[in-house]
Design an enzyme around this catalytic site. Structure first.
Site, PDB file in Angstrom:
ATOM      1  N   LYS A  70     -48.668  -1.792  25.994  1.00  0.00           N
ATOM      2  CA  LYS A  70     -48.471  -1.321  27.255  1.00  0.00           C
ATOM      3  C   LYS A  70     -47.818  -0.070  27.274  1.00  0.00           C
ATOM      4  CE  LYS A  70     -45.545  -2.975  31.058  1.00  0.00           C
ATOM      5  NZ  LYS A  70     -44.402  -4.151  31.354  1.00  0.00           N
ATOM      6  N   ASP A 169     -32.508  -4.230  34.039  1.00  0.00           N
ATOM      7  CA  ASP A 169     -33.660  -4.730  33.122  1.00  0.00           C
ATOM      8  C   ASP A 169     -33.500  -3.871  31.800  1.00  0.00           C
ATOM      9  OD1 ASP A 169     -35.822  -5.604  31.762  1.00  0.00           O
ATOM     10  OD2 ASP A 169     -37.153  -4.939  33.363  1.00  0.00           O
TER      11      ASP A 169
END
Ligand code: AMP
Length: 575
Positions: A70, A169
């Protein structure tokens, strides 16, 4: 048959897939696990492997395994896998294809469409690359969704207009914080900040350094050059770190660490929290930055949602609560929340109206009573062990110390409720632990709460030094029954039936609730007076009575005399 649009969280370390089935969000297990490592490899027979199988060969065959693709999405950088080269989109498509195929096998239905999530900071190229990866996997990507928006959707965002939410997060390698608003039914990421090199992996590294230093001190051996041992330590310390989220201290034992000598290391949660505090402070700086970019303050935030495995660290919750007055939500599994939110979006696009994410949580906080200094006198306060909104079953522990020298017994209490004062909460049960060691004050006792799905609370107190332990199981559902009993007695007193006046426990004595209410009122007035300008003798007398009354309340004793004494003194002082 209704159209199926799955939600996919294509993560750096792990990926997940979920679906809206008739309004209910289900996470689909991949190879039997809700979480699949975002890892792609070629095995020794030249076959493509994806997920845990590829992850397992990462150390043994790094040249045939790709992780964290990613990070390269949207670039032209190719990666080698065996003797071939692949683009980041191609590698990602292998991950997506595996999720699609496993999903089809599990649902016994073809999957053609998906909503895929990306970080809010992804640029257009990175988003296009994600879309292309989906298409290469045979999926029509009907929406690219921001991860914080997905988290907000999972928590029912979009149902209430004018809501402002914060998504915190903290994953293995990255940290992101986003301010998300809902206006006219549209969920929008207003501001997003982060650090692409901050996460749970850094916490592991600090623990590894701590262990290396301890080994050097005990054995005189420096492990810094020994890469294999460092890798072994990393695995051990990551596991210890996870255990520290639930337990106040853990012991790490690694036999023959350098081939000859063992490592035995005790880690206290308090020391660990001190180690990671500077990193946690960095996350708060990002948080303030994104709030200020959105021109908002903490008081404007209605919900804080936690995403990413590392948010299970209790210090995250405490800092958000104590520093910003924010009450974080953590009832949805932080590893799965983004995929579940993507599935909610998939459901909406497929025409589904009703959504529910069902989680079993405790709606109340469970605490134990501790002695604490307050306004110059000692009183019993409730110390939370299992905070409300914790998913069930829950198992949490904390460390407490004795107050007096040679204290050979402690009373362990369990309360249900949100107040710091025990008398404002419901006593679930109590028991004595006898036979503690005769040592100076500060003897450590671990109190462990295990709350199961049926509302049974198992409380264990363990003397840390000796392992002496006592466990009592309590029925927390009794807490509601007490109110029913009280109501029955009230009715009985009116219609003249026998009202259970012979009950043994104080909380069931007919006048106990009235006494408690009077005591609370008197204590509030007394504490108000202590903050005013009264003579030191009067203050001392007031503190003494407050102390006695606090003890009487904590023992559920008859409060008549204590109330009278406090009332007399207040009458004289308030005049
Ligand atoms: P993610 O990138 O969201 O999958 O998060 C992975 C990170 O969460 C890793 O650093 C894990 O060690 C960490 N993690 C997982 N479970 C826990 C836990 N119970 N306590 C603290 N950290 C955890």
């Amino acid at each position: 048959m209704k159209e199926l649009i799955v939600g996919i969280d294509l993560g750096t370390t792990n990926s997940e897939i979920a679906v809206d089935l008739d309004g209910e969000i289900k996470v689909i297990p991949i190879h039997g696990n809700p979480i699949m490592p975002s890892c792609v490899g070629i095995d020794s027979a030249g076959k493509l492997i994806v997920g845990q199988a590829a992850r397992n060969q990462l150390i043994a065959a790094p040249e045939s395994t790709v992780l964290s693709i990613k990070r390269k999405m949207g670039t032209d950088e190719k990666v080698k896998l065996g003797d071939k080269e692949f683009t980041p989109e191609e590698i990602s498509s292998f991950i997506l294809r595996e999720l699609k195929q496993e999903g089809e096998r599990h649902l016994d239905q073809a999957i053609h469409k998906a909503v895929i999530t990306v970080p809010a900071f992804f640029n257009e190229q990175q988003r296009k690359a994600t879309q292309l990866a989906g298409e290469l996997a045979g999926l029509e990507v009907v929406r690219i969704l921001n991860e914080p928006t997905a988290a907000a959707l999972a928590y029912g965002g979009g149902n209430a207009d004018g809501e402002t939410m914060l998504v915190y997060d903290l994953g293995g390698g990255t940290f992101d914080v986003s301010v998300v608003t809902v206006e006219a039914g549209v969920i929008e990421v207003k501001a997003s900040h982060g650090d692409t090199h901050l996460g749970g992996d850094d916490f592991d590294q600090l623990l590894v350094e701590h262990a290396v230093a301890a080994f050097k001190k005990a054995q005189g051996i420096d492990l810094h050059q020994d890469l294999k041992t460092l890798r072994r330590l990393k695995v051990a310390m990551e596991q210890a770190k996870r255990r520290l989220s639930d337990d106040p201290c853990v012991t790490v034992r690694e036999e023959y660490l350098d081939g000859e000598r063992h490592l035995e290391l005790e880690l206290m949660r308090t020391d660990y929290e001190e180690m990671i505090l500077p990193l946690m402070e960095k996350t708060l700086i990002c948080l303030h930055q994104s709030l200020s970019d959105a021109m908002l303050g903490p008081t404007n935030i209605s919900k804080v949602m936690l995403v990413g495995g590392a948010t299970r660290t209790p210090l995250v919750h405490r800092l958000l609560q104590n520093r910003l007055g924010l009450d974080p939500r953590f009832e949805i599994n932080p590893d799965l929340i983004v995929a579940m939110g993507a599935a909610v979006q998939g459901g909406v696009l497929a025409g589904e109206k009703r959504h529910s994410i069902l989680v079993d949580i405790t709606p109340h906080t469970f605490s134990t009573g501790i002695l604490s200094d307050h306004l110059g006198y000692r009183r019993v306060e409730c110390f939370p062990i299992i905070p409300r909104n914790t998913p069930l079953p829950a198992s949490k522990a904390d460390l407490f110390t004795t107050c007096y020298d040679d204290q050979i017994s402690v009373e362990v209490t369990a309360y249900q409720g949100e107040n710091v004062l025990p008398e404002e909460n419901t006593l679930i049960g109590n028991f004595m632990v006898e036979g503690l060691s005769e040592v100076p004050a500060g003897n450590q006792v671990i109190i462990h709460f295990d709350l199961d799905l049926n509302g049974m609370l198992k409380v264990t107190a363990t003397e840390k030094a000796t392992g002496l332990a006592k466990t009592v199981t309590m029925d927390t559902r009794g807490a509601h029954r007490l109110d029913i009993d009280q109501a029955r007695r009230n009715i009985a007193s009116l219609v003249g039936e026998p009202g259970g006046a012979s009950s043994e426990t104080a909380s069931e004595r007919p006048d106990h609730h009235a006494q408690l209410a009077t005591a609370k009122d008197l204590r509030k007035r007394a504490e108000g007076l202590l903050q005013k300008n009264i003579s030191s003798e009067d203050a001392a007398e007031l503190r003494k009575l407050l102390q006695e009354s606090a003890e009487a309340i904590s023992m559920s004793a008859d409060l008549t005399d204590f109330n009278e004494a406090l009332s007399d003194l207040l009458f004289y002082l308030e005049d």
